[in-house]
Design a protein around this motif. Structure first.
Motif, PDB file in Angstrom:
ATOM      1  N   PRO A   1      -5.281  -6.579  -0.149  1.00  0.00           N
ATOM      2  CA  PRO A   1      -4.717  -5.769   0.915  1.00  0.00           C
ATOM      3  C   PRO A   1      -3.238  -5.420   0.731  1.00  0.00           C
ATOM      4  CG  PRO A   1      -4.678  -8.059   1.573  1.00  0.00           C
ATOM      5  CD  PRO A   1      -5.350  -8.014   0.213  1.00  0.00           C
ATOM      6  N   TYR A   2      -2.650  -5.795  -0.394  1.00  0.00           N
ATOM      7  CA  TYR A   2      -1.213  -5.636  -0.566  1.00  0.00           C
ATOM      8  C   TYR A   2      -0.860  -4.267  -1.149  1.00  0.00           C
ATOM      9  CZ  TYR A   2      -1.739 -10.594   0.133  1.00  0.00           C
ATOM     10  OH  TYR A   2      -2.095 -11.807   0.664  1.00  0.00           O
ATOM     11  N   CYS A   3       0.268  -3.741  -0.743  1.00  0.00           N
ATOM     12  CA  CYS A   3       0.786  -2.494  -1.293  1.00  0.00           C
ATOM     13  C   CYS A   3       1.194  -2.713  -2.749  1.00  0.00           C
ATOM     14  CB  CYS A   3       2.004  -2.066  -0.466  1.00  0.00           C
ATOM     15  SG  CYS A   3       2.906  -0.665  -1.148  1.00  0.00           S
ATOM     16  N   ASP A   4       0.804  -1.790  -3.628  1.00  0.00           N
ATOM     17  CA  ASP A   4       1.228  -1.857  -5.029  1.00  0.00           C
ATOM     18  C   ASP A   4       2.037  -0.623  -5.428  1.00  0.00           C
ATOM     19  OD1 ASP A   4      -0.607   0.187  -5.354  1.00  0.00           O
ATOM     20  OD2 ASP A   4      -1.732  -0.801  -6.949  1.00  0.00           O
ATOM     21  N   GLY A   5       2.423   0.179  -4.446  1.00  0.00           N
ATOM     22  CA  GLY A   5       3.223   1.368  -4.732  1.00  0.00           C
ATOM     23  C   GLY A   5       2.405   2.631  -4.938  1.00  0.00           C
ATOM     24  N   SER A   6       1.073   2.511  -4.947  1.00  0.00           N
ATOM     25  CA  SER A   6       0.219   3.688  -5.179  1.00  0.00           C
ATOM     26  C   SER A   6       0.440   4.784  -4.148  1.00  0.00           C
ATOM     27  CB  SER A   6      -1.253   3.278  -5.165  1.00  0.00           C
ATOM     28  OG  SER A   6      -1.557   2.409  -6.229  1.00  0.00           O
ATOM     29  N   HIS A   7       0.930   4.416  -2.970  1.00  0.00           N
ATOM     30  CA  HIS A   7       1.118   5.397  -1.890  1.00  0.00           C
ATOM     31  C   HIS A   7       2.146   6.463  -2.248  1.00  0.00           C
ATOM     32  CE1 HIS A   7       4.253   2.348  -1.138  1.00  0.00           C
ATOM     33  NE2 HIS A   7       4.968   3.428  -0.841  1.00  0.00           N
ATOM     34  N   SER A   8       2.967   6.202  -3.263  1.00  0.00           N
ATOM     35  CA  SER A   8       4.059   7.138  -3.589  1.00  0.00           C
ATOM     36  C   SER A   8       3.525   8.501  -4.048  1.00  0.00           C
ATOM     37  CB  SER A   8       4.978   6.538  -4.649  1.00  0.00           C
ATOM     38  OG  SER A   8       4.265   6.288  -5.832  1.00  0.00           O
ATOM     39  N   GLN A   9       2.247   8.558  -4.440  1.00  0.00           N
ATOM     40  CA  GLN A   9       1.685   9.837  -4.886  1.00  0.00           C
ATOM     41  C   GLN A   9       1.187  10.690  -3.724  1.00  0.00           C
ATOM     42  OE1 GLN A   9      -2.196   9.180  -6.997  1.00  0.00           O
ATOM     43  NE2 GLN A   9      -1.870   7.057  -6.356  1.00  0.00           N
ATOM     44  N   TYR A  10       1.294  10.187  -2.488  1.00  0.00           N
ATOM     45  CA  TYR A  10       0.763  10.905  -1.341  1.00  0.00           C
ATOM     46  C   TYR A  10       1.878  11.380  -0.413  1.00  0.00           C
ATOM     47  CZ  TYR A  10      -3.515   8.805  -3.011  1.00  0.00           C
ATOM     48  OH  TYR A  10      -4.562   8.424  -3.813  1.00  0.00           O
ATOM     49  N   SER A  11       1.614  12.507   0.253  1.00  0.00           N
ATOM     50  CA  SER A  11       2.557  13.051   1.230  1.00  0.00           C
ATOM     51  C   SER A  11       1.953  12.904   2.617  1.00  0.00           C
ATOM     52  CB  SER A  11       2.819  14.526   0.934  1.00  0.00           C
ATOM     53  OG  SER A  11       1.680  15.292   1.286  1.00  0.00           O
ATOM     54  N   PRO A  12       2.730  13.161   3.662  1.00  0.00           N
ATOM     55  CA  PRO A  12       2.183  13.102   5.026  1.00  0.00           C
ATOM     56  C   PRO A  12       0.967  14.027   5.199  1.00  0.00           C
ATOM     57  CG  PRO A  12       4.558  13.083   5.123  1.00  0.00           C
ATOM     58  CD  PRO A  12       4.194  13.335   3.683  1.00  0.00           C
ATOM     59  N   ALA A  13       0.899  15.105   4.425  1.00  0.00           N
ATOM     60  CA  ALA A  13      -0.234  16.029   4.546  1.00  0.00           C
ATOM     61  C   ALA A  13      -1.552  15.408   4.101  1.00  0.00           C
ATOM     62  CB  ALA A  13       0.049  17.286   3.712  1.00  0.00           C
ATOM     63  N   ASP A  14      -1.475  14.304   3.346  1.00  0.00           N
ATOM     64  CA  ASP A  14      -2.698  13.646   2.861  1.00  0.00           C
ATOM     65  C   ASP A  14      -3.277  12.661   3.872  1.00  0.00           C
ATOM     66  OD1 ASP A  14      -2.666  14.853   0.269  1.00  0.00           O
ATOM     67  OD2 ASP A  14      -1.014  13.511  -0.252  1.00  0.00           O
ATOM     68  N   ILE A  15      -2.551  12.387   4.954  1.00  0.00           N
ATOM     69  CA  ILE A  15      -2.982  11.372   5.926  1.00  0.00           C
ATOM     70  C   ILE A  15      -4.210  11.870   6.694  1.00  0.00           C
ATOM     71  CG2 ILE A  15      -2.312  10.105   8.010  1.00  0.00           C
ATOM     72  CD1 ILE A  15       0.595  10.233   6.922  1.00  0.00           C
ATOM     73  N   GLY A  16      -5.147  10.954   6.883  1.00  0.00           N
ATOM     74  CA  GLY A  16      -6.323  11.256   7.718  1.00  0.00           C
ATOM     75  C   GLY A  16      -7.512  11.766   6.958  1.00  0.00           C
TER      76      GLY A  16
END
Ligand code: FES
Length: 86
Positions: free
Chosen positions: A71-86
């Motif tokens: 469940p831990y963050c590994d930094g992968s989120h950096s490839q996403y923008s707010p437009a990708d949420i949901g």
């Protein structure tokens, strides 16, 4: 019925865990109780991840659901923008 998680957010969330306590982490991204499971995965083929905290203190838990170390963050989120949420 979906096999894919959705992004609950494009950044992690800091939570305080208690050593030895079990937590149920949302893997589908649909829970309204992020980063934890609220049962929303029943509309998908995904399952939550049950884990036990190995120490007491703050950790960054993944909300994009794309981490290779859930469940831990590994930094992968950096490839996403707010437009990708949901
Ligand atoms: S929030 Fe998912 S990798 Fe950081």
């Amino acid at each position: 019925m979906s096999d894919n998680p959705i992004l609950a957010d494009n950044k992690p969330i800091k939570v305080i865990l208690q050593q030895g306590q079990q937590y149920c982490f949302c893997c589908c991204g649909r829970s309204l109780a992020q980063p934890f499971c609220d049962g929303s995965h029943t509309s998908t083929r995904l399952s939550p991840k049950v884990f036990t905290a190995n120490k007491t203190g703050p950790v960054m838990l993944c909300r994009c659901k794309q981490s290779k170390n859930l469940p831990y963050c590994d930094g992968s989120h950096s490839q996403y923008s707010p437009a990708d949420i949901g």
